[in-house]
Design a protein around this motif. Structure first.
Motif, PDB file in Angstrom:
ATOM      1  N   LYS A  35      -8.666  -0.006  -0.292  1.00 45.80           N
ATOM      2  CA  LYS A  35      -8.049  -1.243  -0.168  1.00 45.80           C
ATOM      3  C   LYS A  35      -7.582  -1.583   1.279  1.00 45.80           C
ATOM      4  O   LYS A  35      -7.171  -2.914   1.528  1.00 45.80           O
ATOM      5  N   LEU A  36      -7.444  -0.658   2.131  1.00 44.16           N
ATOM      6  CA  LEU A  36      -6.621  -1.016   3.320  1.00 44.16           C
ATOM      7  C   LEU A  36      -7.558  -0.851   4.470  1.00 44.16           C
ATOM      8  O   LEU A  36      -8.672  -0.461   4.715  1.00 44.16           O
ATOM      9  N   ILE A  75       1.065  -1.211   0.062  1.00 44.20           N
ATOM     10  CA  ILE A  75      -0.079  -0.023  -0.201  1.00 44.20           C
ATOM     11  C   ILE A  75       0.971   1.266  -0.051  1.00 44.20           C
ATOM     12  O   ILE A  75       1.714   1.339   1.004  1.00 44.20           O
ATOM     13  N   ASP A 122      -4.990   4.316  -2.576  1.00 44.57           N
ATOM     14  CA  ASP A 122      -5.372   3.064  -2.074  1.00 44.57           C
ATOM     15  C   ASP A 122      -6.280   2.920  -1.012  1.00 44.57           C
ATOM     16  O   ASP A 122      -6.300   2.047  -0.277  1.00 44.57           O
ATOM     17  N   ASN A 161      -4.552  -5.712   3.076  1.00 40.95           N
ATOM     18  CA  ASN A 161      -5.004  -5.017   1.716  1.00 40.95           C
ATOM     19  C   ASN A 161      -5.989  -5.811   1.062  1.00 40.95           C
ATOM     20  O   ASN A 161      -5.904  -7.167   0.683  1.00 40.95           O
TER      21      ASN A 161
END
Ligand SMILES: [Zn+2]
Ligand SMILES: [Zn+2]
Length: 194
Positions: free
Chosen positions: A48-49, A38, A45, A90
């Motif tokens: 995504k986290l 990331i 991002d 992720n």
């Protein structure tokens, strides 16, 4: 990613003071995010986290500051285990690492910054320069995140048949055929003053 110094400055502002926990939290994030690929947690991002923290102490504020993940966005989950550890996920690749701050790092910090007399000040400065393997244990893990703990709209919304509170996200319990909130089943954290 922004530099360590910049991130530490920001987290110190959010947290209200500089402390060893801020240094540990920022370094933990930098390590974890690089391991799960990331690069831009608050930008490209950000969806995504997902972070699971295992303690509600200083470093948790640093983790929130660096990652941009928060309870309100449901991209951060707090599990009340009292352990200075966090798991960074992720969501796109499912790659996840659990990073634990090592208790031994307190002792190991004595090798550094010997000129600083105050123990806490020395730890703070030492944690900035100590090697990652002196500070952290890293575990590659598969994180188990229930669907109802993910960001997004609530999957379920029901009314407690006893106290009438509305309960979201499958936190309701079915007891003897009745839909109940947790507090009606397990007891309350408050007593009402009438
Ligand atoms: Zn603090
Ligand atoms: Zn209830």
């Amino acid at each position: 990613m922004e530099s360590f110094e910049k991130l530490l400055k920001k987290s110190t502002q959010v947290h209200g003071h500089i402390c060893a926990g801020q240094v540990i939290g920022v370094r933990m994030c930098l390590l974890a995010l690089s391991l799960i690929n990331i690069d831009d947690p608050k930008g490209a991002d950000r969806k995504k986290l997902y972070v699971i923290v295992e303690i509600d102490r200083c470093a948790t504020d640093a983790i929130q500051s660096v990652t941009g993940c928060s309870l309100g966005k449901r991209s951060m989950k707090w599990l009340d285990y009292g352990v200075m550890a966090a798991t960074f996920v992720n969501l796109e690749t499912s790659k996840a690492v659990r990073i634990t701050a090592l208790e031994e790092s307190r002792e190991a910090s004595k090798k550094y910054c010997a000129e600083i007399v105050d123990k806490y000040q020395r730890q703070l400065e030492a944690y900035k320069i100590m090697k990652e393997d002196e500070l952290f244990r890293i575990q590659n893990v598969k994180a188990i995140i229930p669907e109802e703990n993910m960001p997004g709209r609530p999957l379920k919304r029901v009314q407690c048949e006893s106290c009438n509170d509305w309960v979201q996200d499958r936190r309701d319990l079915l007891v003897d055929g009745k839909i109940l909130c947790k507090q009606c089943v397990e007891g309350r954290y408050y007593t009402e003053i009438l």
